[in-house]
Scaffold this motif. Structure first.
Motif, mmCIF file in Angstrom:
data_model
loop_
_atom_site.group_PDB
_atom_site.id
_atom_site.type_symbol
_atom_site.label_atom_id
_atom_site.label_comp_id
_atom_site.label_asym_id
_atom_site.label_seq_id
_atom_site.Cartn_x
_atom_site.Cartn_y
_atom_site.Cartn_z
ATOM 1 N N ARG A 93 0.927 -1.137 0.112
ATOM 2 C CA ARG A 93 0.280 0.034 -0.048
ATOM 3 C C ARG A 93 0.784 1.255 0.058
ATOM 4 N NH1 ARG A 93 -3.423 1.375 5.254
ATOM 5 N NH2 ARG A 93 -4.056 3.551 5.012
ATOM 6 N N ARG A 94 1.756 1.112 0.925
ATOM 7 C CA ARG A 94 2.925 2.435 0.793
ATOM 8 C C ARG A 94 3.524 2.696 -0.464
ATOM 9 N NH1 ARG A 94 8.350 3.110 1.364
ATOM 10 N NH2 ARG A 94 8.461 0.760 1.367
ATOM 11 N N ARG A 95 3.941 1.434 -1.048
ATOM 12 C CA ARG A 95 4.742 1.738 -2.404
ATOM 13 C C ARG A 95 3.851 2.103 -3.394
ATOM 14 N NH1 ARG A 95 9.421 -2.626 -2.174
ATOM 15 N NH2 ARG A 95 8.506 -3.434 -4.317
ATOM 16 N N ALA A 96 2.713 1.641 -3.443
ATOM 17 C CA ALA A 96 1.679 2.039 -4.385
ATOM 18 C C ALA A 96 1.387 3.493 -4.374
ATOM 19 C CB ALA A 96 0.273 1.060 -4.249
ATOM 20 N N ALA A 97 1.406 3.948 -3.139
ATOM 21 C CA ALA A 97 1.038 5.437 -3.037
ATOM 22 C C ALA A 97 2.254 6.289 -3.356
ATOM 23 C CB ALA A 97 0.781 5.718 -1.329
ATOM 24 N N ILE A 98 3.420 5.848 -3.307
ATOM 25 C CA ILE A 98 4.513 6.143 -3.732
ATOM 26 C C ILE A 98 4.554 6.470 -5.066
ATOM 27 C CG2 ILE A 98 7.142 6.246 -3.980
ATOM 28 C CD1 ILE A 98 6.906 5.131 -1.091
ATOM 29 N N ALA A 99 4.255 5.552 -5.618
ATOM 30 C CA ALA A 99 4.516 5.100 -7.243
ATOM 31 C C ALA A 99 3.339 5.877 -7.835
ATOM 32 C CB ALA A 99 4.212 3.584 -7.705
ATOM 33 N N ALA A 100 2.088 6.118 -7.129
ATOM 34 C CA ALA A 100 1.014 6.803 -7.834
ATOM 35 C C ALA A 100 1.330 8.491 -7.835
ATOM 36 C CB ALA A 100 -0.209 6.618 -7.058
ATOM 37 N N ALA A 101 1.845 8.617 -6.512
ATOM 38 C CA ALA A 101 2.320 10.171 -6.387
ATOM 39 C C ALA A 101 3.649 10.575 -7.408
ATOM 40 C CB ALA A 101 2.989 10.376 -4.991
ATOM 41 N N GLN A 102 4.281 9.705 -7.762
ATOM 42 C CA GLN A 102 5.456 9.902 -8.812
ATOM 43 C C GLN A 102 4.789 10.011 -9.986
ATOM 44 O OE1 GLN A 102 8.019 6.405 -8.031
ATOM 45 N NE2 GLN A 102 9.596 7.634 -6.718
ATOM 46 N N SER A 103 3.831 9.041 -10.336
ATOM 47 C CA SER A 103 3.110 9.115 -11.792
ATOM 48 C C SER A 103 2.367 10.591 -11.737
ATOM 49 C CB SER A 103 2.271 7.943 -11.922
ATOM 50 O OG SER A 103 1.412 7.971 -12.960
ATOM 51 N N VAL A 104 1.772 10.887 -10.626
ATOM 52 C CA VAL A 104 0.988 12.289 -10.741
ATOM 53 C C VAL A 104 2.207 13.415 -11.069
ATOM 54 C CG1 VAL A 104 -0.151 13.961 -9.253
ATOM 55 C CG2 VAL A 104 -0.954 11.474 -9.403
ATOM 56 N N GLN A 105 3.074 13.250 -10.288
ATOM 57 C CA GLN A 105 4.110 14.530 -10.790
ATOM 58 C C GLN A 105 4.691 14.410 -11.923
ATOM 59 O OE1 GLN A 105 4.918 17.016 -8.534
ATOM 60 N NE2 GLN A 105 6.081 17.706 -10.168
ATOM 61 N N GLU A 106 5.063 13.156 -12.607
ATOM 62 C CA GLU A 106 5.585 13.096 -13.908
ATOM 63 C C GLU A 106 4.321 13.657 -14.839
ATOM 64 O OE1 GLU A 106 6.442 8.914 -14.358
ATOM 65 O OE2 GLU A 106 8.189 9.036 -13.118
ATOM 66 N N ARG A 107 3.166 13.415 -14.519
ATOM 67 C CA ARG A 107 1.886 13.656 -15.393
ATOM 68 C C ARG A 107 1.931 15.412 -15.279
ATOM 69 N NH1 ARG A 107 -0.365 13.730 -20.316
ATOM 70 N NH2 ARG A 107 -2.580 14.129 -20.070
ATOM 71 N N ARG A 108 2.108 15.941 -14.022
ATOM 72 C CA ARG A 108 1.914 17.238 -14.007
ATOM 73 C C ARG A 108 3.146 17.931 -14.876
ATOM 74 N NH1 ARG A 108 1.812 18.927 -7.806
ATOM 75 N NH2 ARG A 108 1.850 20.827 -8.865
ATOM 76 N N ASN A 109 4.402 17.455 -14.610
ATOM 77 C CA ASN A 109 5.622 18.070 -15.216
ATOM 78 C C ASN A 109 4.932 17.878 -16.968
ATOM 79 O OD1 ASN A 109 6.724 18.254 -12.887
ATOM 80 N ND2 ASN A 109 7.990 16.434 -13.288
ATOM 81 N N ALA A 110 4.596 16.825 -17.544
ATOM 82 C CA ALA A 110 4.581 16.617 -18.821
ATOM 83 C C ALA A 110 3.246 17.698 -19.197
ATOM 84 C CB ALA A 110 3.863 15.275 -19.341
ATOM 85 N N LEU A 111 1.999 18.049 -18.564
ATOM 86 C CA LEU A 111 1.097 18.685 -18.647
ATOM 87 C C LEU A 111 1.514 20.145 -18.879
ATOM 88 C CD1 LEU A 111 -1.947 17.175 -16.713
ATOM 89 C CD2 LEU A 111 -1.480 17.328 -19.358
ATOM 90 N N SER A 112 2.697 20.637 -17.820
ATOM 91 C CA SER A 112 2.986 21.752 -17.935
ATOM 92 C C SER A 112 3.798 22.392 -19.187
ATOM 93 C CB SER A 112 4.115 21.951 -16.636
ATOM 94 O OG SER A 112 3.327 21.933 -15.276
ATOM 95 N N ARG A 113 4.568 21.256 -19.656
ATOM 96 C CA ARG A 113 5.142 21.366 -20.778
ATOM 97 C C ARG A 113 4.037 21.554 -21.907
ATOM 98 N NH1 ARG A 113 8.645 17.658 -18.574
ATOM 99 N NH2 ARG A 113 7.426 15.728 -19.931
ATOM 100 N N GLU A 114 3.109 20.898 -22.055
ATOM 101 C CA GLU A 114 2.068 20.902 -23.032
ATOM 102 C C GLU A 114 1.330 22.283 -22.809
ATOM 103 O OE1 GLU A 114 -0.705 17.629 -23.378
ATOM 104 O OE2 GLU A 114 0.802 16.193 -22.724
ATOM 105 N N VAL A 115 1.174 22.603 -21.647
ATOM 106 C CA VAL A 115 0.427 24.078 -21.481
ATOM 107 C C VAL A 115 1.166 25.347 -22.201
ATOM 108 C CG1 VAL A 115 -0.239 25.823 -19.698
ATOM 109 C CG2 VAL A 115 -0.808 23.388 -19.406
#
Length: 442
Positions: A41-63
């Motif tokens: 559960r802890r590792r899944a939350a970390i992975a999800a948080a990393q995925s969210v951050q990566e997606r935010r970074n990608a979206l910021s570039r697209e913006v």
């Protein structure tokens, strides 16, 4: 405390250790599954948080690209998605913290796993005698118990102690008070002068994290005495402390949250301190005398070593504690504790049991334990070898060198005379101003 990464990578020794400690195979497996589930559960939350951050970074570039292309509608849509992801990040961080906190609580409640050399057993009846020293003395009279001797001398007063503090306390007077002090001084002199221990005068009050570091908390909270500063203090929480149950707590925590060099090891500390224990599970046991008290004096031995030398240090510590009893000319035996009788933090424990003629029984007077990295992980105590980049956890050991009150009991019962007096062991006479006997108060 156990490392979840080691458990995940190699679960079999962990499960085997729990079973040897008395757990059923089913319970051990269920605990393993629970720990791994919390870690997942802890590792899944970390992975999800990393995925969210990566997606935010990608979206910021697209913006940025959308704005550059003057596609305001797309830019606004992307920015809305970024905002939604930003709101999601704290939720994932909270989930990780919650899973980690629950995992840490579970890990903190699990005892250390025994070394392979430790005999498997359920309780003290399965302990294995290692060796004996000396022999039982023969008396031309029926030996008395220590409290009969002390009260007969007029120098051991339980009644007054009860008026002052309640049950399980004693007032020692005159030559018995001096004799107890002599025992402590003698032990310190031997350990510092001959065995290489550094004398420490530590605080008798410690905070939660120090008690957690040596594994007195949280599992054994009911065995401890907590104290709080006066009512007038503005911040009552800041005044919350624990009376030490043994000097093991402050001595071992001297290296907490530190990185030592390998050249500094081993570190060896000793202290003569009062100790305080609630004896929560001892109702009806040793209610008379000094064997089991809320306040007692003890000389503690603590060693901080490398993993490679901790086994050798364990044997050395045992020999140091034994030397005290040899010089007091007391009969004793050494036993290796079985898995069911070991302390919570111990990997392997030797008990020294002194013979008490008045009780016609062996009683523990010292317990020497090697804890591996169990306490070090809780304290974050590490060392670095010369030229190495990575640090490693130290190994910790502790032992009584010895319990002063119980040594006094053993001296009184072993060296008692038919007329009620007690001969002072020769090694203690320099500390007693040359006095050779303790006699009744006139």
């Amino acid at each position: 405390m156990h490392d979840i990464r080691l458990i995940r990578d190699n679960p079999e020794p962990f499960v085997t250790g729990l079973i040897r400690r008395g757990s059923s195979k089913e319970a051990a497996q269920a605990l393993l599954d629970k720990l791994l589930g919390l870690d997942d559960r802890r590792r899944a939350a970390i992975a999800a948080a990393q995925s969210v951050q990566e997606r935010r970074n990608a979206l910021s570039r697209e913006v940025g690209e959308a704005k550059k292309a003057k596609d305001e509608a797309r830019a606004q849509a992307l920015m809305a998605e970024v905002a939604a992801l930003k709101d999601r990040a704290p939720e994932l961080e909270a989930e990780e913290r919650e899973a980690l906190a629950e995992l840490d609580r579970e890990l903190a409640a699990i005892p250390n796993t025994p070394l392979d050399a430790v005999p498997t057993g359920a309780d003290e009846h399965d302990n294995v005698e290692r060796h004996q020293h000396g022999a039982k003395r023969n008396y031309a009279f029926t030996p008395k118990q220590h409290f009969e001797i002390g009260e007969g001398l007029g120098l051991m007063d339980f009644e007054t102690a009860a008026k002052l503090s309640g049950a399980r306390f004693v007032v020692l007077k005159g030559q018995l008070a001096r004799l107890e002090r002599a025992l402590g001084q003698f032990m310190l002199d031997v350990h510092t002068g001959e065995h290489g221990y550094t004398e420490v005068n530590p605080p008798l009050l410690v905070r939660d994290d120090a008690m957690f570091g040596t594994a007195q908390l949280p599992k054994f909270e009911d065995d401890q005495f907590s104290v709080t500063a006066g009512r007038a203090q503005a911040d009552a929480a800041a005044g919350s402390h624990w009376l030490i149950p043994t000097a093991e707590v402050p001595l071992t925590n001297l290296v907490r949250e530190s990185i030592l060099s390998e050249e500094e090891l081993p570190k060896r500390f000793t202290a003569l301190t009062p100790c305080f224990r609630a004896e929560a599970g001892s109702a009806g046991r040793d209610t008379r005398g000094m064997i089991r008290q809320h306040q007692f004096t003890k000389v503690e031995l603590v060693s901080i070593t490398t993993p490679e030398t901790s086994g050798e240090e364990h044997e050395r510590m045992l020999a140091a504690a034994e030397e005290i009893l040899k010089r007091l000319e007391l009969h004793y035996r050494v036993v290796t504790l079985c898995t069911g009788d070991m302390g919570f933090a111990s990997q392997k424990t030797y008990d020294i049991e002194v013979w008490l003629p008045g009780q016609d029984a062996y009683r523990e007077i010292s317990s020497c334990s090697v804890c591996g990295d169990f306490q070090a992980r809780r304290m974050q105590a590490r060392f670095r070898a010369a030229g190495a980049k990575q640090t490693r956890l130290v190994h910790t050991l502790n032992g009584s060198g010895t319990a002063v009150g119980r040594a006094l009991v053993a001296v009184l019962e072993t060296w008692q005379n038919a007329d009620g007096s007690v001969t002072i062991p020769p090694v203690l006479r320099p500390y007693m101003m040359g006095q050779t006997t303790v006699e009744a108060v006139a």
